[in-house]
Design a protein around this motif. Structure first.
Motif, mmCIF file in Angstrom:
data_model
loop_
_atom_site.group_PDB
_atom_site.id
_atom_site.type_symbol
_atom_site.label_atom_id
_atom_site.label_comp_id
_atom_site.label_asym_id
_atom_site.label_seq_id
_atom_site.Cartn_x
_atom_site.Cartn_y
_atom_site.Cartn_z
ATOM 1 N N ASN A 152 116.375 41.188 54.833
ATOM 2 C CA ASN A 152 117.531 41.910 54.288
ATOM 3 C C ASN A 152 118.815 41.550 55.044
ATOM 4 O O ASN A 152 119.655 42.403 55.322
ATOM 5 C CB ASN A 152 117.295 43.426 54.315
ATOM 6 C CG ASN A 152 116.249 43.841 53.305
ATOM 7 O OD1 ASN A 152 116.294 43.444 52.144
ATOM 8 N ND2 ASN A 152 115.290 44.632 53.741
ATOM 9 N N THR A 153 118.938 40.267 55.368
ATOM 10 C CA THR A 153 120.143 39.794 56.051
ATOM 11 C C THR A 153 121.305 39.677 55.071
ATOM 12 O O THR A 153 121.093 39.457 53.868
ATOM 13 C CB THR A 153 119.883 38.422 56.694
ATOM 14 O OG1 THR A 153 119.451 37.511 55.671
ATOM 15 C CG2 THR A 153 118.829 38.508 57.778
ATOM 16 N N PRO A 154 122.535 39.806 55.545
ATOM 17 C CA PRO A 154 123.693 39.690 54.649
ATOM 18 C C PRO A 154 123.843 38.276 54.082
ATOM 19 O O PRO A 154 123.412 37.294 54.698
ATOM 20 C CB PRO A 154 124.886 40.024 55.560
ATOM 21 C CG PRO A 154 124.302 40.709 56.746
ATOM 22 C CD PRO A 154 122.934 40.139 56.927
ATOM 23 N N LEU A 155 124.448 38.211 52.913
ATOM 24 C CA LEU A 155 124.845 36.932 52.310
ATOM 25 C C LEU A 155 126.357 36.847 52.467
ATOM 26 O O LEU A 155 127.089 37.656 51.897
ATOM 27 C CB LEU A 155 124.452 36.893 50.832
ATOM 28 C CG LEU A 155 124.682 35.572 50.097
ATOM 29 C CD1 LEU A 155 123.755 34.486 50.618
ATOM 30 C CD2 LEU A 155 124.466 35.752 48.591
ATOM 31 N N THR A 176 113.005 36.242 50.885
ATOM 32 C CA THR A 176 114.274 35.519 50.880
ATOM 33 C C THR A 176 114.786 35.257 49.467
ATOM 34 O O THR A 176 115.961 35.509 49.162
ATOM 35 C CB THR A 176 114.135 34.179 51.636
ATOM 36 O OG1 THR A 176 113.418 34.402 52.850
ATOM 37 C CG2 THR A 176 115.500 33.593 51.944
ATOM 38 N N GLU A 225 115.974 38.458 47.736
ATOM 39 C CA GLU A 225 117.222 38.938 48.341
ATOM 40 C C GLU A 225 118.420 38.137 47.824
ATOM 41 O O GLU A 225 119.460 38.711 47.483
ATOM 42 C CB GLU A 225 117.142 38.823 49.871
ATOM 43 C CG GLU A 225 116.228 39.845 50.522
ATOM 44 C CD GLU A 225 116.066 39.612 52.014
ATOM 45 O OE1 GLU A 225 117.004 39.063 52.631
ATOM 46 O OE2 GLU A 225 115.008 39.963 52.564
ATOM 47 N N ILE A 226 118.284 36.817 47.771
ATOM 48 C CA ILE A 226 119.381 35.975 47.286
ATOM 49 C C ILE A 226 119.682 36.282 45.829
ATOM 50 O O ILE A 226 120.858 36.382 45.428
ATOM 51 C CB ILE A 226 119.029 34.477 47.472
ATOM 52 C CG1 ILE A 226 119.033 34.115 48.960
ATOM 53 C CG2 ILE A 226 120.015 33.585 46.707
ATOM 54 C CD1 ILE A 226 118.506 32.724 49.258
ATOM 55 N N TRP A 227 118.655 36.441 45.025
ATOM 56 C CA TRP A 227 118.843 36.747 43.601
ATOM 57 C C TRP A 227 119.583 38.072 43.425
ATOM 58 O O TRP A 227 120.519 38.183 42.631
ATOM 59 C CB TRP A 227 117.485 36.798 42.915
ATOM 60 C CG TRP A 227 117.561 37.048 41.434
ATOM 61 C CD1 TRP A 227 117.309 38.218 40.778
ATOM 62 C CD2 TRP A 227 117.938 36.098 40.419
ATOM 63 N NE1 TRP A 227 117.488 38.062 39.431
ATOM 64 C CE2 TRP A 227 117.868 36.770 39.177
ATOM 65 C CE3 TRP A 227 118.308 34.766 40.444
ATOM 66 C CZ2 TRP A 227 118.173 36.134 37.974
ATOM 67 C CZ3 TRP A 227 118.608 34.134 39.251
ATOM 68 C CH2 TRP A 227 118.537 34.820 38.032
ATOM 69 N N ARG A 228 119.172 39.067 44.219
ATOM 70 C CA ARG A 228 119.826 40.384 44.124
ATOM 71 C C ARG A 228 121.261 40.325 44.631
ATOM 72 O O ARG A 228 122.175 40.864 43.994
ATOM 73 C CB ARG A 228 119.024 41.409 44.939
ATOM 74 C CG ARG A 228 119.701 42.771 45.085
ATOM 75 C CD ARG A 228 118.831 43.753 45.861
ATOM 76 N NE ARG A 228 118.364 43.226 47.139
ATOM 77 C CZ ARG A 228 119.097 43.212 48.244
ATOM 78 N NH1 ARG A 228 120.348 43.661 48.226
ATOM 79 N NH2 ARG A 228 118.585 42.753 49.373
ATOM 80 N N GLN A 229 121.478 39.656 45.754
ATOM 81 C CA GLN A 229 122.812 39.630 46.366
ATOM 82 C C GLN A 229 123.831 38.845 45.541
ATOM 83 O O GLN A 229 125.023 39.116 45.606
ATOM 84 C CB GLN A 229 122.713 39.064 47.784
ATOM 85 C CG GLN A 229 122.012 40.010 48.762
ATOM 86 C CD GLN A 229 121.670 39.355 50.081
ATOM 87 O OE1 GLN A 229 121.269 38.189 50.128
ATOM 88 N NE2 GLN A 229 121.811 40.090 51.176
ATOM 89 N N THR A 230 123.359 37.862 44.784
ATOM 90 C CA THR A 230 124.264 37.085 43.926
ATOM 91 C C THR A 230 124.315 37.634 42.502
ATOM 92 O O THR A 230 125.022 37.086 41.655
ATOM 93 C CB THR A 230 123.826 35.609 43.852
ATOM 94 O OG1 THR A 230 122.504 35.541 43.313
ATOM 95 C CG2 THR A 230 123.874 34.942 45.215
ATOM 96 N N LYS A 249 123.011 32.817 53.865
ATOM 97 C CA LYS A 249 122.219 33.920 54.403
ATOM 98 C C LYS A 249 122.295 33.919 55.928
ATOM 99 O O LYS A 249 122.038 32.905 56.584
ATOM 100 C CB LYS A 249 120.751 33.769 53.983
ATOM 101 C CG LYS A 249 120.489 34.134 52.539
ATOM 102 C CD LYS A 249 120.526 35.643 52.309
ATOM 103 C CE LYS A 249 119.208 36.287 52.636
ATOM 104 N NZ LYS A 249 119.267 37.777 52.483
#
Length: 320
Positions: A22-25, A174, A177-182, A41
């Motif tokens: 759950n690291t920031p993007l 990973t 998380e990327i899919w959700r954050q973008t 990330k």
């Protein structure tokens, strides 16, 4: 309601293991002003300052769940440093004695950290590399030393290069998380390959969500086995990456091409990341950034493309 559930509701984190992922993007808009956008990330924010904390958590916990690793059993692994640090963190929390073998060519800062986390570190002499430049033969020497100790103490061998739960960590963590954050607005993903775990797991998840997403491998210039090139420069600055062979875990159907990066460009963009964005990361990160910018300039993507890469680890793990 358990005490741990109450802790979580109150914002108390139960252990270091709960800090993994759950690291920031982050948007690198000061470093790259366009065309397109470069996002990354922040994996240096994991407990041991590395992307490898994710796979370390998965490989150890899945081994415990399957019965391959029981409470208190010793664990052993071969590492370039980051994986060993991650496993040292996980085994410390879960109560497993941990032994790690690493080439002396890897940065000594990594051995210092692993020892501080309770690991027994075996440092092996280099075969044909030099400090800061570790070859596949150097890794093989560390593996040979580890196997001798494994048999002596009856340890569970994590085997990151062949362990399928390595890439599963990125498929389940990973990539989502990327899919959700973008919000699903991503055109390309790229990263260098050591074990291939992050590339495979993340790319597999993203392509299942949108088959049009392009996934690229970052390789050191002159050491590009995935591209199919003859190895002309086995010694390079990208520790933990580019060992001169195609990783066992690699899945060619997931990649859309490779991006070659010179040592000079890795150093250049590592410095620019610090000077422009205030982020101090390692050489593999510099290579990822250089490759991402090269990709955005290549014409292979739409002009408004969003490219995501990985800030692999902290610059504090490397000598200057």
């Amino acid at each position: 309601m358990t005490d741990r559930t109450v802790d979580r509701l109150n914002g108390i984190t139960p252990s270091a293991l709960d800090l993994i992922g759950n690291t920031p993007l982050i948007a690198l808009d000061r470093l790259w002003k366009g065309p397109g956008r470069l996002l990354a990330k922040c994996e240096f924010l994991n407990p041991t300052g590395s992307l490898k904390d994710r796979s370390s958590l998965f490989m150890i916990t899945k081994a415990r769940e399957s019965g391959k690793l029981n409470d208190g059993d010793p664990v052993i692994e071969v590492t370039s440093g980051n994986q060993g640090g991650g496993i040292a963190c996980v085994t410390a929390v879960l109560g497993h004695p941990f032994t790690v073998a690493m080439s002396k060519g890897n940065s000594p800062q990594r051995a210092i950290m692993m020892k501080a986390l309770g690991a027994n570190c075996i440092l092996t002499d280099q075969v044909n590399g030099k400090p800061g430049n570790v070859t596949a033969d150097d890794v093989a020497a560390a593996e040979e030393a580890a196997m001798k100790v494994k048999d002596e103490i009856g340890a569970y061998y994590v085997d990151q290069f062949n362990n399928q739960t390595n890439w599963l960590a990125h498929y389940e963590m990973t990539g989502p998380e990327i899919w959700r954050q973008t919000a699903g607005k991503i055109d390309a993903f790229l990263i260098g390959c050591g074990t291939g775990g992050c590339f495979v797991g993340t790319s597999k998840f993203l392509k299942e969500k949108n088959s049009n997403i392009k996934c690229f491998v970052v390789e050191p210039e002159g050491c590009q086995p995935i591209e199919g090139c003859t190895i002309t420069k086995p010694l390079h600055l990208l520790q933990g990456s580019g060992y001169g062979c195609v990783p066992t875990l690699f899945k060619p159907e997931l990649y859309d091409g490779t991006m070659a990066v010179s040592d000079e460009d890795a150093v250049k963009y590592r410095k620019l990341l610090g000077q422009k964005e205030g982020l101090y990361c390692g050489y593999t990160t510099g290579a990822n950034i250089a490759a991402a910018i090269k990709l955005l300039q290549s014409g292979k993507l739409p002009k408004d493309a969003v490219v995501v890469t990985i800030l692999c680890d902290s610059g504090l793990k490397y000598p200057e």
